[in-house]
Design an enzyme around this catalytic site. Structure first.
Site, PDB file in Angstrom:
ATOM      1  N   LYS A 292       0.816  -1.229   0.000  1.00  0.00           N
ATOM      2  CA  LYS A 292       0.000   0.000   0.000  1.00  0.00           C
ATOM      3  C   LYS A 292       0.849   1.279   0.000  1.00  0.00           C
ATOM      4  O   LYS A 292       0.456   2.269  -0.606  1.00  0.00           O
ATOM      5  CB  LYS A 292      -0.925   0.017   1.229  1.00  0.00           C
ATOM      6  CG  LYS A 292      -2.088  -0.951   1.109  1.00  0.00           C
ATOM      7  CD  LYS A 292      -3.019  -0.784   2.290  1.00  0.00           C
ATOM      8  CE  LYS A 292      -4.018  -1.907   2.367  1.00  0.00           C
ATOM      9  NZ  LYS A 292      -4.885  -1.819   3.534  1.00  0.00           N
ATOM     10  N   ASP A 328      -9.948   2.670   2.624  1.00  0.00           N
ATOM     11  CA  ASP A 328     -10.013   2.136   3.996  1.00  0.00           C
ATOM     12  C   ASP A 328     -10.585   3.191   4.950  1.00  0.00           C
ATOM     13  O   ASP A 328     -11.224   2.847   5.947  1.00  0.00           O
ATOM     14  CB  ASP A 328      -8.617   1.721   4.486  1.00  0.00           C
ATOM     15  CG  ASP A 328      -8.206   0.363   3.929  1.00  0.00           C
ATOM     16  OD1 ASP A 328      -9.082  -0.369   3.435  1.00  0.00           O
ATOM     17  OD2 ASP A 328      -7.003   0.045   3.989  1.00  0.00           O
TER      18      ASP A 328
END
Ligand code: NAP
Length: 498
Positions: A292, A328
């Site tokens: 990420k 997220d």
């Protein structure tokens, strides 16, 4: 170059070829590949070759795959050449010739003026370098009408190498077919058209002739202009439930497409790989552990959530620029809302200092919570805490008495099924004194930490809702459509409980 779907038929008898070819053409195949090496006694009874040709009720490729290249044919030398000559007389549209074994035969077949066109095929036994694949593919282009190379892929980075090569050879005047074997090679099938492959091989349901082949209907739909190709970049990715969840979203939105788990080791994760995936036709990508932050670094443009968390879990491309977001944050925010967890002025503890922790910290501080970050190393804890003007600790110091929080969030892999951390839990003193405990781990649906917290009267929630809601936000970004969240949740839950 139009890509044609070739249905591989692996039948033991001629009657089976007839039945299966009907089904294959009904399902949308453009050609069938009759795997003559699978037909019983074909090496001893040449009449069967002609019968098999007649039984395949449409355009057909004849393949006599030798045992050395993953097939069943045991014939060698002169006997093999005699069989190939017979096959050339049988009226197949194409004959597959093994480049390495049948080289001299190829010239004869091409110069004999017979009706069949030739495919020079080469199958690597293990992953090879781009240069070796290029040499093989180019050699096939000089030998036959079509050059075909297949290579097993242990990870998706190796399949991307094939895609890069295909894009480099796009201007070749002769057609080629380049494919990666296995699940990690599937991107070369899903994006066969974007790679400029002349053929893509597919199978009847439950009759895979080569590892990673897609079912004919799925493969055919993937050649539609409006299909959606999505994927998840991570390492490992086999545990992910995003595939069934996002494919449920596609189905419920009436869209055809596929979501592929792409195992890309961190050493291979770079901008060129992501660009190639978009170049061959990917519409969107998710990113998971441990890629990420690298995904954040390779973006040309980032949305504010990505900037806030220094992590990217969703990628897409606009005007050839890579754009990144971290859904997220939306996922965690929607989890808090759906579970009615109010955090304004609450004392909260986030355990972990990676991408998920940074997302949770940002949401909590934006909602007015006081945030403490605990990680096993002080420096990342401090850096994460700084992003949300919070305090920081090391996990070992949490064992001191008197630690008490309104909300504790586990943003580490502690408790994740199938990992070394599966039977671990957060420090009991933290779980015992928490009012609400949210575990971002979603597999298993109840972790050991959740069981301990529950046994002390704490309200507990797993990470599945966050997973679904970050997936919902990613789907909206890629397609512009709000997916059916209930269907996504149901698919994710089913995949977790498997
Ligand atoms: P990440 O960026 O790799 O960060 C992992 C963090 O956990 C790091 O701070 C790491 O510390 C720490 N950690 C790893 N193993 C540990 C252990 N045994 N004990 C203590 N700390 C440990 O990963 P991430 O993206 O933040 O994900 C973290 C977890 O959240 C994963 O389990 C992931 O599946 C889950 N997650 C769930 C969702 C959801 O939608 N439910 C979304 C995102 C993430 P070091 O730096 O010291 O290694």
């Amino acid at each position: 170059m139009m890509t044609l779907v070739v249905a591989s038929l692996v039948e033991r008898g001629v009657a089976g070829v007839s039945r299966s070819s009907k089904r294959a053409f009904d399902a949308g195949a453009d050609l069938v590949e009759v795997r003559l090496d699978h037909i019983r006694n074909i090496d001893r009874n040449e009449r069967l070759i002609h019968e098999a040709r007649a039984a395949a009720e449409g355009p057909a490729i004849a393949t006599l795959r030798s045992a050395g290249e993953g097939g069943r044919s045991q014939s060698k030398g002169k006997a093999r050449h005699a069989l190939l000559r017979e096959i050339a007389d049988a009226g197949f549209e194409y004959i597959d010739i093994e480049s390495a074994r049948d080289g001299p035969m190829l010239e004869q077949l091409m110069s004999s003026g017979r009706r069949s066109r030739t495919i020079a095929s080469f199958h690597f036994a293990k992953p090879a370098t781009k240069e070796r694949v290029r040499v093989r593919l180019k050699r096939g282009l000089t030998e036959a009408d079509v050059s075909k190379v297949a290579m097993p892929c242990e990870n998706a980075a190796q399949a991307v190498v094939l895609a890069e090569l295909a894009l480099e050879l796009a201007k070749e005047p002769k057609p080629f077919a380049l494919m990666g074997m296995g699940i990690q090679g599937q991107l070369t099938r899903a994006c066969a058209s974007g790679m400029g492959s002349k053929f893509v091989y597919a199978c009847l349901e439950g009759h895979e002739a080569a590892p990673g082949q897609l079912e004919i209907r799925t493969q055919t739909r993937l050649l539609d202009k409006d299909r959606v190709v999505l994927g998840l970049i991570g390492h490992p990715v086999s545990h992910s439930v995003s595939k069934p969840m996002q494919e449920a979203a596609l189905r419920s939105a009436g869209m055809s497409g596929i979501y592929l788990p792409l195992d890309i080791p961190p050493r291979s994760m770079n901008k060129a790989i992501v660009d190639t995936l978009f170049d061959i036709g990917f519409d969107g990508l998710n990113v998971t552990v441990p890629n990420k932050h690298k995904a954040y670094l390779i973006c040309d443009t980032r949305r504010s959530s990505a900037e806030a968390s220094k992590a990217v879990n969703t990628l897409w491309r606009r005007r050839r620029k890579i754009v990144g977001d971290n859904t997220d944050l939306i996922g965690f925010g929607r989890l808090l809302e759906s579970k009615k967890i109010r955090v304004a002025d609450a004392e909260t503890l986030v355990v972990g200092a990676g991408g998920a922790a940074r997302a949770a910290c940002r949401v909590l501080s934006d909602k007015g919570a006081n945030v403490t970050v605990a990680a096993r190393r002080a420096k990342p804890a401090e850096e994460t805490a700084r992003m949300c003007r919070g305090r920081h600790k090391v996990i070992s110091s949490l064992r001191a008495p008197g630690e008490s929080y309104d909300l504790v969030v586990n943003a580490t892999p502690i408790g994740t099924a199938g990992t070394a951390d599966e039977r671990s839990n957060l420090p009991v003193c933290v779980l015992r004194n928490a009012r609400v405990f949210v575990d971002l781990v979603y597999n298993p649906s109840e972790t050991l930490s959740m069981r301990i917290a529950k046994s002390h009267g704490c309200k507990v929630h797993g990470g599945l809702e966050m997973l679904v809601r970050q997936g919902e936000a990613a789907f909206e970004i890629w397609t512009g459509i709000s997916p059916d969240v209930a269907k996504m949740r149901q698919a994710a839950r089913k995949a977790v409980s498997r």
